[in-house]
Design a protein around this motif. Structure first.
Motif, PDB file in Angstrom:
ATOM      1  N   ASN A 169       0.803  -1.221   0.000  1.00 52.93           N
ATOM      2  CA  ASN A 169       0.000   0.000   0.000  1.00 52.93           C
ATOM      3  C   ASN A 169       0.835   1.269   0.000  1.00 52.93           C
ATOM      4  OD1 ASN A 169      -2.511  -1.479   0.226  1.00 52.93           O
ATOM      5  ND2 ASN A 169      -1.905  -1.912   2.338  1.00 52.93           N
ATOM      6  N   ALA A 170       2.138   1.134  -0.166  1.00 51.93           N
ATOM      7  CA  ALA A 170       3.037   2.283  -0.053  1.00 51.93           C
ATOM      8  C   ALA A 170       3.305   2.933  -1.402  1.00 51.93           C
ATOM      9  CB  ALA A 170       4.361   1.854   0.572  1.00 51.93           C
ATOM     10  N   GLN A 171       3.480   4.252  -1.339  1.00 50.32           N
ATOM     11  CA  GLN A 171       4.054   5.009  -2.447  1.00 50.32           C
ATOM     12  C   GLN A 171       5.560   5.068  -2.222  1.00 50.32           C
ATOM     13  OE1 GLN A 171       1.832   6.225  -4.907  1.00 50.32           O
ATOM     14  NE2 GLN A 171       0.380   5.048  -3.669  1.00 50.32           N
ATOM     15  N   PHE A 172       6.334   4.925  -3.298  1.00 52.60           N
ATOM     16  CA  PHE A 172       7.787   4.871  -3.192  1.00 52.60           C
ATOM     17  C   PHE A 172       8.399   6.145  -3.765  1.00 52.60           C
ATOM     18  CE2 PHE A 172       6.227   0.505  -3.851  1.00 52.60           C
ATOM     19  CZ  PHE A 172       6.585  -0.048  -2.623  1.00 52.60           C
ATOM     20  N   ILE A 173       9.269   6.785  -2.988  1.00 54.67           N
ATOM     21  CA  ILE A 173       9.890   8.049  -3.386  1.00 54.67           C
ATOM     22  C   ILE A 173      11.403   7.877  -3.468  1.00 54.67           C
ATOM     23  CG2 ILE A 173      10.347  10.441  -2.697  1.00 54.67           C
ATOM     24  CD1 ILE A 173       7.650  10.439  -1.264  1.00 54.67           C
ATOM     25  N   THR A 174      12.004   8.315  -4.561  1.00 55.73           N
ATOM     26  CA  THR A 174      13.461   8.390  -4.668  1.00 55.73           C
ATOM     27  C   THR A 174      13.806   9.467  -5.686  1.00 55.73           C
ATOM     28  OG1 THR A 174      15.476   7.030  -4.749  1.00 55.73           O
ATOM     29  CG2 THR A 174      13.845   6.695  -6.516  1.00 55.73           C
ATOM     30  N   GLY A 175      15.085   9.793  -5.793  1.00 56.44           N
ATOM     31  CA  GLY A 175      15.523  10.834  -6.712  1.00 56.44           C
ATOM     32  C   GLY A 175      15.533  10.358  -8.156  1.00 56.44           C
ATOM     33  N   ARG A 176      15.169  11.251  -9.076  1.00 55.94           N
ATOM     34  CA  ARG A 176      15.127  10.879 -10.489  1.00 55.94           C
ATOM     35  C   ARG A 176      16.504  10.503 -11.015  1.00 55.94           C
ATOM     36  NH1 ARG A 176      11.293  11.591 -14.143  1.00 55.94           N
ATOM     37  NH2 ARG A 176      10.195  13.074 -12.785  1.00 55.94           N
ATOM     38  N   ARG A 177      17.532  11.289 -10.657  1.00 55.11           N
ATOM     39  CA  ARG A 177      18.866  10.978 -11.170  1.00 55.11           C
ATOM     40  C   ARG A 177      19.412   9.688 -10.567  1.00 55.11           C
ATOM     41  NH1 ARG A 177      23.135  13.867 -10.439  1.00 55.11           N
ATOM     42  NH2 ARG A 177      22.393  15.179  -8.742  1.00 55.11           N
ATOM     43  N   GLN A 178      19.038   9.378  -9.325  1.00 54.36           N
ATOM     44  CA  GLN A 178      19.446   8.092  -8.760  1.00 54.36           C
ATOM     45  C   GLN A 178      18.752   6.949  -9.488  1.00 54.36           C
ATOM     46  OE1 GLN A 178      20.997   4.970  -6.485  1.00 54.36           O
ATOM     47  NE2 GLN A 178      21.725   7.015  -7.051  1.00 54.36           N
ATOM     48  N   TRP A 179      17.503   7.116  -9.838  1.00 53.70           N
ATOM     49  CA  TRP A 179      16.793   6.088 -10.614  1.00 53.70           C
ATOM     50  C   TRP A 179      17.479   5.881 -11.967  1.00 53.70           C
ATOM     51  CZ3 TRP A 179      13.304   2.364  -9.986  1.00 53.70           C
ATOM     52  CH2 TRP A 179      12.685   1.843 -11.121  1.00 53.70           C
ATOM     53  N   GLN A 180      17.854   6.954 -12.611  1.00 57.72           N
ATOM     54  CA  GLN A 180      18.543   6.845 -13.894  1.00 57.72           C
ATOM     55  C   GLN A 180      19.871   6.125 -13.752  1.00 57.72           C
ATOM     56  OE1 GLN A 180      18.581  11.010 -14.906  1.00 57.72           O
ATOM     57  NE2 GLN A 180      16.545  10.957 -15.849  1.00 57.72           N
ATOM     58  N   ARG A 181      20.582   6.415 -12.666  1.00 58.41           N
ATOM     59  CA  ARG A 181      21.850   5.728 -12.400  1.00 58.41           C
ATOM     60  C   ARG A 181      21.615   4.238 -12.197  1.00 58.41           C
ATOM     61  NH1 ARG A 181      27.530   6.912 -11.873  1.00 58.41           N
ATOM     62  NH2 ARG A 181      28.421   5.488 -10.348  1.00 58.41           N
ATOM     63  N   ALA A 182      20.571   3.897 -11.430  1.00 60.09           N
ATOM     64  CA  ALA A 182      20.283   2.498 -11.152  1.00 60.09           C
ATOM     65  C   ALA A 182      19.924   1.741 -12.424  1.00 60.09           C
ATOM     66  CB  ALA A 182      19.150   2.399 -10.136  1.00 60.09           C
ATOM     67  N   CYS A 183      19.198   2.391 -13.316  1.00 57.40           N
ATOM     68  CA  CYS A 183      18.773   1.740 -14.556  1.00 57.40           C
ATOM     69  C   CYS A 183      19.908   1.631 -15.563  1.00 57.40           C
ATOM     70  CB  CYS A 183      17.590   2.494 -15.158  1.00 57.40           C
ATOM     71  SG  CYS A 183      16.078   2.407 -14.172  1.00 57.40           S
ATOM     72  N   ASN A 184      20.894   2.516 -15.448  1.00 56.50           N
ATOM     73  CA  ASN A 184      22.064   2.496 -16.339  1.00 56.50           C
ATOM     74  C   ASN A 184      23.324   2.673 -15.494  1.00 56.50           C
ATOM     75  OD1 ASN A 184      20.861   2.616 -19.257  1.00 56.50           O
ATOM     76  ND2 ASN A 184      19.709   4.146 -18.074  1.00 56.50           N
ATOM     77  N   PRO A 185      23.657   1.681 -14.684  1.00 56.32           N
ATOM     78  CA  PRO A 185      24.730   1.854 -13.711  1.00 56.32           C
ATOM     79  C   PRO A 185      26.113   1.879 -14.347  1.00 56.32           C
ATOM     80  CG  PRO A 185      23.939  -0.395 -13.661  1.00 56.32           C
ATOM     81  CD  PRO A 185      23.011   0.363 -14.575  1.00 56.32           C
ATOM     82  N   HIS A 186      27.026   2.528 -13.659  1.00 57.59           N
ATOM     83  CA  HIS A 186      28.436   2.499 -14.017  1.00 57.59           C
ATOM     84  C   HIS A 186      29.015   1.159 -13.568  1.00 57.59           C
ATOM     85  CE1 HIS A 186      32.729   3.635 -13.831  1.00 57.59           C
ATOM     86  NE2 HIS A 186      32.412   4.586 -14.698  1.00 57.59           N
ATOM     87  N   ALA A 187      30.095   0.733 -14.208  1.00 62.48           N
ATOM     88  CA  ALA A 187      30.732  -0.527 -13.809  1.00 62.48           C
ATOM     89  C   ALA A 187      31.144  -0.506 -12.347  1.00 62.48           C
ATOM     90  CB  ALA A 187      31.939  -0.799 -14.696  1.00 62.48           C
ATOM     91  N   ARG A 188      31.431   0.691 -11.818  1.00 62.63           N
ATOM     92  CA  ARG A 188      31.872   0.819 -10.425  1.00 62.63           C
ATOM     93  C   ARG A 188      30.822   0.348  -9.430  1.00 62.63           C
ATOM     94  NH1 ARG A 188      35.501   3.848  -7.311  1.00 62.63           N
ATOM     95  NH2 ARG A 188      34.658   4.574  -5.312  1.00 62.63           N
ATOM     96  N   ASP A 189      29.540   0.588  -9.719  1.00 64.21           N
ATOM     97  CA  ASP A 189      28.518   0.234  -8.741  1.00 64.21           C
ATOM     98  C   ASP A 189      27.385  -0.613  -9.323  1.00 64.21           C
ATOM     99  OD1 ASP A 189      27.262   2.159 -10.249  1.00 64.21           O
ATOM    100  OD2 ASP A 189      26.707   3.449  -8.576  1.00 64.21           O
TER     101      ASP A 189
END
Length: 288
Positions: free
Chosen positions: A129-149
């Motif tokens: 039942n929760a709404q989920f909040i996070t930063g847009r640029r962090q979401w973009q990073r997660a979807c296209n991560p650098h090899a480092r992380d």
């Protein structure tokens, strides 16, 4: 009326050298002793904010989603989903949470969104039942991560969040209407791009959940960073700016990874060095 409660999640043991970056072991082991494998004890603490008949959870820790092999690799200590036990002790279940705020999407901060691992079962999203909040640029990073992380993100979790229809991505220049005007968002790029650091207004002074900008009490000391940070010098500047903002306002920090200190008030000496005072190992229904 607003109350704050710190909630214990699953704990970890991770390499102390990685957690303290370029600080020598002779220094950091005074704060956090290492075991025979050079690992230190770490927590994964969440913060429950109860206000206006709604329950807001800041972070979910690492949870118990890892398979036994990965659980051992990343030093997760418990088999059960400890955060769910902590919620139950507060009289709640994951279904009672209205909003989950994620500082960023690394598995030790967002993995608790998933149910505990079961053999031959796909990952399952909790908090129905929760709404989920996070930063847009962090979401973009997660979807296209650098090899480092890249290994720090959970692709299956990203798919589940997106398909839930309850994901809210926040830009740095906007107020989060879902949280409301009493909440302030700080931002940090030093650890990972677009890390969101929520500030909760409280009568005794604001409370900030600094995520991996300041993961525990030892990292309040400005030069101390983690080996996991993508841009340590920038992180130090962000940390200094946050502490300088909080100190005159009587601000407090809730630490996600410190195994012993849950919250402390920002202090500064006459040489400009930051520290903590009025530390506590846990908080239960803090209202002031």
């Amino acid at each position: 009326m607003r109350t704050l409660t710190t909630l214990t999640g699953n704990s970890q043991k991770l390499d102390g050298g990685a957690m303290f970056g370029n600080a020598p072991k002779a220094l950091w082991q005074r704060w956090m002793p290492a075991d025979e494998l050079n690992r230190i004890d770490l927590g994964c603490r969440a913060l429950l904010v109860q206000e206006d008949e709604r329950n807001i959870l800041i972070e979910t820790g690492i949870g118990a989603f890892f398979s036994p092999e990965l659980k051992q690799r990343f030093g997760v200590q418990e088999d059960r989903h400890v955060l769910l036990d902590s919620l139950a002790a507060a009289g709640l279940s994951d279904a009672d949470i209205d909003i989950v705020v994620l500082t960023h999407l690394h598995f030790d901060h967002a993995g608790g969104l998933l149910a505990a691992w079961q053999a031959d079962q796909p990952p399952r999203l909790l908090f129905p039942n929760a709404q989920f909040i996070t930063g847009r640029r962090q979401w973009q990073r997660a979807c296209n991560p650098h090899a480092r992380d890249k290994a720090s993100y959970i692709p299956e979790l990203l798919d589940l969040l997106e398909n839930s229809g309850r994901l809210h991505l926040i830009d740095e220049n906007e107020q989060c209407e879902l949280l409301g005007p009493d909440w302030r968002l700080h931002w940090s790029d030093g650890h990972t791009p677009g890390q969101l650091l929520p500030e909760v207004a409280m009568p005794g002074g604001p409370v900030v959940f600094p995520g991996d900008l300041i993961p525990g009490a030892p990292w309040v000391h400005l030069p101390i960073t983690m080996g996991y940070d993508r841009f340590p010098e920038g992180l130090i500047e962000e940390k200094e700016a946050l502490l300088a903002d909080l100190y005159p306002r009587g601000g407090r920090l809730v630490f996600t990874h410190d195994p012993a200190i849950a919250i402390g008030q920002v202090n500064r000496d006459d040489k400009g060095r930051y520290s903590l005072k009025n530390t506590q190992s846990s908080v239960r229904n803090l209202a002031e």
